[in-house]
Design a protein around this motif. Sequence first.
Motif, PDB file in Angstrom:
ATOM      1  N   LEU A 197       0.816  -1.210   0.000  1.00 46.73           N
ATOM      2  CA  LEU A 197       0.000   0.000   0.000  1.00 46.73           C
ATOM      3  C   LEU A 197       0.851   1.263   0.000  1.00 46.73           C
ATOM      4  O   LEU A 197       0.403   2.311  -0.455  1.00 46.73           O
ATOM      5  CB  LEU A 197      -0.946  -0.004   1.213  1.00 46.73           C
ATOM      6  N   ALA A 198       2.072   1.155   0.539  1.00 50.55           N
ATOM      7  CA  ALA A 198       2.980   2.306   0.551  1.00 50.55           C
ATOM      8  C   ALA A 198       3.746   2.448  -0.758  1.00 50.55           C
ATOM      9  O   ALA A 198       4.552   3.358  -0.915  1.00 50.55           O
ATOM     10  CB  ALA A 198       3.960   2.193   1.718  1.00 50.55           C
ATOM     11  N   GLY A 199       3.488   1.516  -1.704  1.00 51.33           N
ATOM     12  CA  GLY A 199       4.173   1.578  -2.988  1.00 51.33           C
ATOM     13  C   GLY A 199       5.554   0.953  -2.973  1.00 51.33           C
ATOM     14  O   GLY A 199       6.282   1.022  -3.964  1.00 51.33           O
ATOM     15  N   ARG A 200       5.921   0.311  -1.874  1.00 49.47           N
ATOM     16  CA  ARG A 200       7.246  -0.311  -1.744  1.00 49.47           C
ATOM     17  C   ARG A 200       7.145  -1.781  -2.139  1.00 49.47           C
ATOM     18  O   ARG A 200       7.385  -2.697  -1.362  1.00 49.47           O
ATOM     19  CB  ARG A 200       7.758  -0.134  -0.315  1.00 49.47           C
ATOM     20  N   VAL A 201       6.765  -2.003  -3.411  1.00 49.92           N
ATOM     21  CA  VAL A 201       6.452  -3.349  -3.889  1.00 49.92           C
ATOM     22  C   VAL A 201       7.678  -4.243  -3.889  1.00 49.92           C
ATOM     23  O   VAL A 201       7.588  -5.437  -3.603  1.00 49.92           O
ATOM     24  CB  VAL A 201       5.811  -3.280  -5.291  1.00 49.92           C
ATOM     25  N   GLY A 202       8.836  -3.685  -4.248  1.00 49.36           N
ATOM     26  CA  GLY A 202      10.063  -4.484  -4.247  1.00 49.36           C
ATOM     27  C   GLY A 202      10.340  -5.083  -2.877  1.00 49.36           C
ATOM     28  O   GLY A 202      10.673  -6.274  -2.761  1.00 49.36           O
ATOM     29  N   GLU A 203      10.179  -4.264  -1.817  1.00 46.51           N
ATOM     30  CA  GLU A 203      10.382  -4.760  -0.453  1.00 46.51           C
ATOM     31  C   GLU A 203       9.317  -5.789  -0.095  1.00 46.51           C
ATOM     32  O   GLU A 203       9.581  -6.750   0.630  1.00 46.51           O
ATOM     33  CB  GLU A 203      10.350  -3.600   0.535  1.00 46.51           C
ATOM     34  N   ALA A 204       8.084  -5.572  -0.599  1.00 46.36           N
ATOM     35  CA  ALA A 204       6.999  -6.517  -0.311  1.00 46.36           C
ATOM     36  C   ALA A 204       7.296  -7.880  -0.930  1.00 46.36           C
ATOM     37  O   ALA A 204       7.053  -8.928  -0.310  1.00 46.36           O
ATOM     38  CB  ALA A 204       5.674  -5.969  -0.849  1.00 46.36           C
ATOM     39  N   ILE A 205       7.828  -7.879  -2.157  1.00 44.20           N
ATOM     40  CA  ILE A 205       8.180  -9.145  -2.827  1.00 44.20           C
ATOM     41  C   ILE A 205       9.293  -9.850  -2.072  1.00 44.20           C
ATOM     42  O   ILE A 205       9.249 -11.068  -1.847  1.00 44.20           O
ATOM     43  CB  ILE A 205       8.588  -8.863  -4.287  1.00 44.20           C
ATOM     44  N   GLU A 206      10.311  -9.082  -1.658  1.00 48.72           N
ATOM     45  CA  GLU A 206      11.418  -9.677  -0.902  1.00 48.72           C
ATOM     46  C   GLU A 206      10.928 -10.277   0.415  1.00 48.72           C
ATOM     47  O   GLU A 206      11.329 -11.387   0.797  1.00 48.72           O
ATOM     48  CB  GLU A 206      12.490  -8.621  -0.627  1.00 48.72           C
ATOM     49  N   ALA A 207      10.044  -9.541   1.114  1.00 53.17           N
ATOM     50  CA  ALA A 207       9.512 -10.046   2.383  1.00 53.17           C
ATOM     51  C   ALA A 207       8.686 -11.303   2.167  1.00 53.17           C
ATOM     52  O   ALA A 207       8.759 -12.259   2.951  1.00 53.17           O
ATOM     53  CB  ALA A 207       8.661  -8.962   3.051  1.00 53.17           C
ATOM     54  N   THR A 208       7.891 -11.335   1.095  1.00 50.67           N
ATOM     55  CA  THR A 208       7.071 -12.508   0.797  1.00 50.67           C
ATOM     56  C   THR A 208       7.942 -13.721   0.504  1.00 50.67           C
ATOM     57  O   THR A 208       7.678 -14.836   0.988  1.00 50.67           O
ATOM     58  CB  THR A 208       6.142 -12.228  -0.404  1.00 50.67           C
ATOM     59  N   GLN A 209       8.997 -13.527  -0.289  1.00 49.98           N
ATOM     60  CA  GLN A 209       9.898 -14.636  -0.614  1.00 49.98           C
ATOM     61  C   GLN A 209      10.622 -15.157   0.621  1.00 49.98           C
ATOM     62  O   GLN A 209      10.882 -16.357   0.753  1.00 49.98           O
ATOM     63  CB  GLN A 209      10.906 -14.182  -1.671  1.00 49.98           C
ATOM     64  N   GLN A 210      10.925 -14.237   1.543  1.00 51.85           N
ATOM     65  CA  GLN A 210      11.618 -14.638   2.765  1.00 51.85           C
ATOM     66  C   GLN A 210      10.693 -15.354   3.741  1.00 51.85           C
ATOM     67  O   GLN A 210      11.062 -16.375   4.331  1.00 51.85           O
ATOM     68  CB  GLN A 210      12.225 -13.408   3.434  1.00 51.85           C
ATOM     69  N   LEU A 211       9.476 -14.815   3.905  1.00 49.17           N
ATOM     70  CA  LEU A 211       8.549 -15.356   4.902  1.00 49.17           C
ATOM     71  C   LEU A 211       7.733 -16.540   4.389  1.00 49.17           C
ATOM     72  O   LEU A 211       7.353 -17.413   5.164  1.00 49.17           O
ATOM     73  CB  LEU A 211       7.601 -14.245   5.374  1.00 49.17           C
ATOM     74  N   TYR A 212       7.465 -16.533   3.071  1.00 47.72           N
ATOM     75  CA  TYR A 212       6.652 -17.610   2.482  1.00 47.72           C
ATOM     76  C   TYR A 212       7.366 -18.161   1.249  1.00 47.72           C
ATOM     77  O   TYR A 212       6.946 -17.904   0.112  1.00 47.72           O
ATOM     78  CB  TYR A 212       5.262 -17.086   2.110  1.00 47.72           C
ATOM     79  N   PRO A 213       8.461 -18.914   1.457  1.00 51.92           N
ATOM     80  CA  PRO A 213       9.246 -19.443   0.332  1.00 51.92           C
ATOM     81  C   PRO A 213       8.377 -20.265  -0.620  1.00 51.92           C
ATOM     82  O   PRO A 213       7.585 -21.106  -0.198  1.00 51.92           O
ATOM     83  CB  PRO A 213      10.299 -20.317   1.026  1.00 51.92           C
ATOM     84  N   GLY A 214       8.537 -20.000  -1.910  1.00 52.77           N
ATOM     85  CA  GLY A 214       7.821 -20.786  -2.916  1.00 52.77           C
ATOM     86  C   GLY A 214       6.448 -20.255  -3.274  1.00 52.77           C
ATOM     87  O   GLY A 214       5.864 -20.668  -4.282  1.00 52.77           O
ATOM     88  N   LEU A 215       5.909 -19.339  -2.475  1.00 51.83           N
ATOM     89  CA  LEU A 215       4.551 -18.848  -2.717  1.00 51.83           C
ATOM     90  C   LEU A 215       4.444 -18.143  -4.064  1.00 51.83           C
ATOM     91  O   LEU A 215       3.542 -18.438  -4.861  1.00 51.83           O
ATOM     92  CB  LEU A 215       4.132 -17.883  -1.599  1.00 51.83           C
ATOM     93  N   LEU A 216       5.358 -17.212  -4.337  1.00 46.68           N
ATOM     94  CA  LEU A 216       5.297 -16.473  -5.596  1.00 46.68           C
ATOM     95  C   LEU A 216       5.675 -17.343  -6.783  1.00 46.68           C
ATOM     96  O   LEU A 216       5.141 -17.169  -7.887  1.00 46.68           O
ATOM     97  CB  LEU A 216       6.205 -15.239  -5.532  1.00 46.68           C
ATOM     98  N   GLU A 217       6.584 -18.303  -6.568  1.00 49.97           N
ATOM     99  CA  GLU A 217       6.968 -19.202  -7.653  1.00 49.97           C
ATOM    100  C   GLU A 217       5.794 -20.076  -8.091  1.00 49.97           C
ATOM    101  O   GLU A 217       5.632 -20.382  -9.274  1.00 49.97           O
ATOM    102  CB  GLU A 217       8.145 -20.100  -7.221  1.00 49.97           C
ATOM    103  N   HIS A 218       4.956 -20.465  -7.123  1.00 44.93           N
ATOM    104  CA  HIS A 218       3.793 -21.304  -7.434  1.00 44.93           C
ATOM    105  C   HIS A 218       2.585 -20.467  -7.850  1.00 44.93           C
ATOM    106  O   HIS A 218       1.549 -21.020  -8.240  1.00 44.93           O
ATOM    107  CB  HIS A 218       3.421 -22.172  -6.229  1.00 44.93           C
ATOM    108  N   ASN A 219       2.699 -19.154  -7.735  1.00 42.38           N
ATOM    109  CA  ASN A 219       1.608 -18.255  -8.130  1.00 42.38           C
ATOM    110  C   ASN A 219       2.172 -17.152  -9.024  1.00 42.38           C
ATOM    111  O   ASN A 219       2.251 -15.982  -8.621  1.00 42.38           O
ATOM    112  CB  ASN A 219       0.931 -17.650  -6.895  1.00 42.38           C
ATOM    113  N   PRO A 220       2.589 -17.502 -10.246  1.00 45.26           N
ATOM    114  CA  PRO A 220       3.223 -16.507 -11.131  1.00 45.26           C
ATOM    115  C   PRO A 220       2.315 -15.318 -11.441  1.00 45.26           C
ATOM    116  O   PRO A 220       2.800 -14.215 -11.660  1.00 45.26           O
ATOM    117  CB  PRO A 220       3.541 -17.323 -12.399  1.00 45.26           C
TER     118      PRO A 220
END
Length: 335
Positions: free
Chosen positions: A287-310
């Motif tokens: 929501l703050a527009g810091r999408v790059g940090e959001a992606i990094e946090a998601t990959q760190q906290l939920y490994p594989g989530l983004l890879e399985h949800n392209p």
Amino acid sequence: MAEVGVGSVRGGGAVLSRLPMEPGLSRHFRRLYPVVNQEETPLPRSWSLKDKCNYIGLSQDNLRVHYKGHGKNHKDAASVRATHPIPTACGIYYFEVKIVSKGRDGYMGIGLSAQGVSTNRLPGQPYGPTFTTGDVIGCCVNLVNNTCFYTKNGHSLGIAFTDLPSNLYPMVGLQTPGEIVDANFGQQPFVFDIEDYMREWRAKIQGTIKQFPIGARLGEWQAILQNLCKVNLEPSSCLLRTSMVSSYLVHHGYSSTATAFARVTDTTIQEEQNSIKNRQRIQKLVLAGRVGEAIEATQQLYPGLLEHNPNLLFMLNLFSFFTPVQPGVGSLWRW
């Protein structure tokens, strides 16, 4: 001459680690901001050596700002952000800037900005009265009603703007040679009586709480919840409604409220507190527009989530690409 201004800013940068505080200064900050956990959300206490334009020079514990550019036109403007954003838990936050020297033309701005706003410009646009060498300009952020006002030499100038975004940083900008300002984030007594203003708002909030129609008897609101389940509802229906409320609180990240609700209704939260807070953190970054940090946090906290949800990853990158310039908030300009 100078004017107070509200404007648009964008930029982004690293911040420095917190400086150690003397015991007396630490007590002073705790008195001003008693509910802020400075281990988790440090207060702005100096300007950032990294989150600034190259034409900005810092000295005196990074509290003094001077201009070192050419100052030929507006393209030579330069700004610097504080080391940390204003914590929401402050409720009311205040800082002051003293004009040590107006320099050649005295073209400067004092205000707020979001992270990611460019530092190659002044914060905001002209607004308000003039100021010059020796004046002290203050900026107060009221996070209770999302408003901001400026002060000049200890006197309030009235509400400057409303509907503030979150995660704002104190910011100052200069544009011509010889301009020098000193910041006071609470290290010294303020010219404006901000503590009196804080007391007024605490009394106002306490009065509102006392007038809230819940009743003075301990546990009355718990009884209301229980009565809701007794009126024409089977036990299964009552459990369903309780579960719906709990799910809503958990889904939107209200972890503390969800915990209190579960305790009162004698139910169990279906998600761990850390998981709720992690989701809330990622949501705030997006929501703050810091999408790059959001992606990094998601990959760190939920490994594989983004890879399985392209598709999700694609939408996040798309959001990052099309995110509009977010408005900076507030500025005191002088020329």
